[in-house]
Motif scaffolding. Structure first.
Motif, PDB file in Angstrom:
ATOM      1  N   VAL A  21       0.846  -1.205   0.000  1.00 27.61           N
ATOM      2  CA  VAL A  21       0.000   0.000   0.000  1.00 27.61           C
ATOM      3  C   VAL A  21       0.879   1.252   0.000  1.00 27.61           C
ATOM      4  O   VAL A  21       0.619   2.205  -0.749  1.00 27.61           O
ATOM      5  CB  VAL A  21      -0.968  -0.006   1.207  1.00 27.61           C
ATOM      6  CG1 VAL A  21      -1.600   1.362   1.430  1.00 27.61           C
ATOM      7  CG2 VAL A  21      -2.042  -1.068   1.016  1.00 27.61           C
ATOM      8  N   PHE A  22       1.930   1.254   0.814  1.00 30.32           N
ATOM      9  CA  PHE A  22       2.875   2.368   0.835  1.00 30.32           C
ATOM     10  C   PHE A  22       3.440   2.617  -0.562  1.00 30.32           C
ATOM     11  O   PHE A  22       3.466   3.758  -1.046  1.00 30.32           O
ATOM     12  CB  PHE A  22       3.998   2.069   1.841  1.00 30.32           C
ATOM     13  CG  PHE A  22       5.243   2.860   1.635  1.00 30.32           C
ATOM     14  CD1 PHE A  22       5.296   4.205   1.973  1.00 30.32           C
ATOM     15  CD2 PHE A  22       6.385   2.265   1.108  1.00 30.32           C
ATOM     16  CE1 PHE A  22       6.467   4.946   1.780  1.00 30.32           C
ATOM     17  CE2 PHE A  22       7.551   2.992   0.919  1.00 30.32           C
ATOM     18  CZ  PHE A  22       7.585   4.337   1.251  1.00 30.32           C
ATOM     19  N   ALA A  23       3.876   1.563  -1.216  1.00 29.68           N
ATOM     20  CA  ALA A  23       4.456   1.695  -2.560  1.00 29.68           C
ATOM     21  C   ALA A  23       3.408   2.157  -3.569  1.00 29.68           C
ATOM     22  O   ALA A  23       3.691   3.015  -4.418  1.00 29.68           O
ATOM     23  CB  ALA A  23       5.069   0.365  -2.999  1.00 29.68           C
ATOM     24  N   PRO A  95      13.917  13.609   1.311  1.00 30.05           N
ATOM     25  CA  PRO A  95      12.460  13.686   1.504  1.00 30.05           C
ATOM     26  C   PRO A  95      11.773  12.312   1.397  1.00 30.05           C
ATOM     27  O   PRO A  95      10.842  12.026   2.158  1.00 30.05           O
ATOM     28  CB  PRO A  95      11.987  14.618   0.392  1.00 30.05           C
ATOM     29  CG  PRO A  95      13.182  15.451   0.065  1.00 30.05           C
ATOM     30  CD  PRO A  95      14.359  14.539   0.260  1.00 30.05           C
ATOM     31  N   PHE A  96      12.248  11.460   0.485  1.00 28.31           N
ATOM     32  CA  PHE A  96      11.666  10.124   0.349  1.00 28.31           C
ATOM     33  C   PHE A  96      11.959   9.276   1.589  1.00 28.31           C
ATOM     34  O   PHE A  96      11.095   8.540   2.066  1.00 28.31           O
ATOM     35  CB  PHE A  96      12.194   9.437  -0.908  1.00 28.31           C
ATOM     36  CG  PHE A  96      11.653   8.045  -1.117  1.00 28.31           C
ATOM     37  CD1 PHE A  96      10.294   7.779  -1.062  1.00 28.31           C
ATOM     38  CD2 PHE A  96      12.516   6.996  -1.365  1.00 28.31           C
ATOM     39  CE1 PHE A  96       9.796   6.496  -1.256  1.00 28.31           C
ATOM     40  CE2 PHE A  96      12.036   5.703  -1.560  1.00 28.31           C
ATOM     41  CZ  PHE A  96      10.670   5.462  -1.503  1.00 28.31           C
ATOM     42  N   ILE A 102       8.084   7.866   8.131  1.00 27.67           N
ATOM     43  CA  ILE A 102       6.813   8.238   8.763  1.00 27.67           C
ATOM     44  C   ILE A 102       5.683   7.311   8.304  1.00 27.67           C
ATOM     45  O   ILE A 102       4.935   6.780   9.135  1.00 27.67           O
ATOM     46  CB  ILE A 102       6.477   9.715   8.470  1.00 27.67           C
ATOM     47  CG1 ILE A 102       7.487  10.622   9.166  1.00 27.67           C
ATOM     48  CG2 ILE A 102       5.046  10.047   8.917  1.00 27.67           C
ATOM     49  CD1 ILE A 102       7.431  12.080   8.734  1.00 27.67           C
ATOM     50  N   SER A 103       5.558   7.124   7.007  1.00 26.47           N
ATOM     51  CA  SER A 103       4.455   6.306   6.481  1.00 26.47           C
ATOM     52  C   SER A 103       4.540   4.868   6.971  1.00 26.47           C
ATOM     53  O   SER A 103       3.536   4.291   7.413  1.00 26.47           O
ATOM     54  CB  SER A 103       4.483   6.310   4.950  1.00 26.47           C
ATOM     55  OG  SER A 103       4.365   7.608   4.455  1.00 26.47           O
ATOM     56  N   VAL A 106       3.616   4.562  10.626  1.00 28.69           N
ATOM     57  CA  VAL A 106       2.158   4.581  10.811  1.00 28.69           C
ATOM     58  C   VAL A 106       1.570   3.214  10.464  1.00 28.69           C
ATOM     59  O   VAL A 106       0.749   2.670  11.207  1.00 28.69           O
ATOM     60  CB  VAL A 106       1.511   5.703   9.970  1.00 28.69           C
ATOM     61  CG1 VAL A 106      -0.009   5.563   9.940  1.00 28.69           C
ATOM     62  CG2 VAL A 106       1.919   7.068  10.504  1.00 28.69           C
ATOM     63  N   PHE A 107       1.984   2.651   9.334  1.00 30.93           N
ATOM     64  CA  PHE A 107       1.434   1.368   8.897  1.00 30.93           C
ATOM     65  C   PHE A 107       1.921   0.205   9.766  1.00 30.93           C
ATOM     66  O   PHE A 107       1.113  -0.551  10.315  1.00 30.93           O
ATOM     67  CB  PHE A 107       1.812   1.083   7.443  1.00 30.93           C
ATOM     68  CG  PHE A 107       1.077   1.925   6.432  1.00 30.93           C
ATOM     69  CD1 PHE A 107      -0.174   2.454   6.684  1.00 30.93           C
ATOM     70  CD2 PHE A 107       1.644   2.176   5.205  1.00 30.93           C
ATOM     71  CE1 PHE A 107      -0.852   3.219   5.750  1.00 30.93           C
ATOM     72  CE2 PHE A 107       0.983   2.932   4.243  1.00 30.93           C
ATOM     73  CZ  PHE A 107      -0.269   3.454   4.524  1.00 30.93           C
ATOM     74  N   LEU A 108       3.223   0.019   9.874  1.00 28.57           N
ATOM     75  CA  LEU A 108       3.771  -1.185  10.512  1.00 28.57           C
ATOM     76  C   LEU A 108       3.687  -1.148  12.034  1.00 28.57           C
ATOM     77  O   LEU A 108       3.544  -2.197  12.671  1.00 28.57           O
ATOM     78  CB  LEU A 108       5.215  -1.412  10.065  1.00 28.57           C
ATOM     79  CG  LEU A 108       5.414  -1.595   8.558  1.00 28.57           C
ATOM     80  CD1 LEU A 108       6.889  -1.726   8.224  1.00 28.57           C
ATOM     81  CD2 LEU A 108       4.633  -2.809   8.054  1.00 28.57           C
ATOM     82  N   LEU A 109       3.792   0.031  12.612  1.00 29.20           N
ATOM     83  CA  LEU A 109       3.640   0.141  14.067  1.00 29.20           C
ATOM     84  C   LEU A 109       2.183   0.408  14.444  1.00 29.20           C
ATOM     85  O   LEU A 109       1.722  -0.028  15.494  1.00 29.20           O
ATOM     86  CB  LEU A 109       4.529   1.250  14.622  1.00 29.20           C
ATOM     87  CG  LEU A 109       6.031   1.072  14.411  1.00 29.20           C
ATOM     88  CD1 LEU A 109       6.786   2.277  14.948  1.00 29.20           C
ATOM     89  CD2 LEU A 109       6.519  -0.212  15.044  1.00 29.20           C
ATOM     90  N   GLY A 110       1.482   1.102  13.563  1.00 31.34           N
ATOM     91  CA  GLY A 110       0.095   1.476  13.853  1.00 31.34           C
ATOM     92  C   GLY A 110      -0.833   0.302  14.065  1.00 31.34           C
ATOM     93  O   GLY A 110      -1.577   0.264  15.048  1.00 31.34           O
TER      94      GLY A 110
END
Length: 129
Positions: A21-23, A95-96, A102-103, A106-110
């Motif tokens: 999803v991130f990709a 920046p990447f 961050i992204s 959020v996904f893997l720890l969230g």
């Protein structure tokens, strides 16, 4: 060796899906054409980083723990992913890296934090009964 009595398979699938999803979001945001095939092209270095973390940390033992598994998978996903991207001539700019950190946090720890919260609430309610 992974145990069938532990939730390692859903956690591994969740990690895989969130990295994809991130990709896909990144590909779509930058209008890079074929989102599906492109997402796999973009994701493979990060998937490799996550797989390495799963093996090194033996994540199947406690796949939903935030520490050390969640943090280890997150950091390995980003660090190994960026190293593999650089080694294969793909773009790696600050920046990447920041967006990936961050992204993917959020996904893997969230989802791990959310599962821990739900488990805690359920246990608390059961102990009251």
């Amino acid at each position: 060796m992974p145990s069938p009595s532990k939730p390692w398979l859903p956690a591994a699938i969740a990690d895989l899906l969130f990295i994809l999803v991130f990709a896909a979001i990144g590909r779509d945001a930058h209008a890079r054409g074929d989102i599906v095939l492109g997402a796999f092209t973009t994701a493979w270095p990060f998937l490799a980083g996550a797989a390495i973390a799963w093996m090194v940390l033996r994540a199947w033992r406690a796949p939903l723990s935030l520490w050390p598994v969640g943090v280890g998978v997150w950091l390995s996903t980003v660090v190994v992913g960026m190293l593999l991207r650089a080694a294969t001539g793909q773009t790696v700019v600050l920046p990447f890296i920041v967006v990936a950190l961050i992204s993917l946090a959020v996904f893997l720890l969230g989802y791990r934090a959310l599962v821990a919260l739900v488990v805690r609430v359920v246990r608390k309610r059961r102990s009251r009964v």
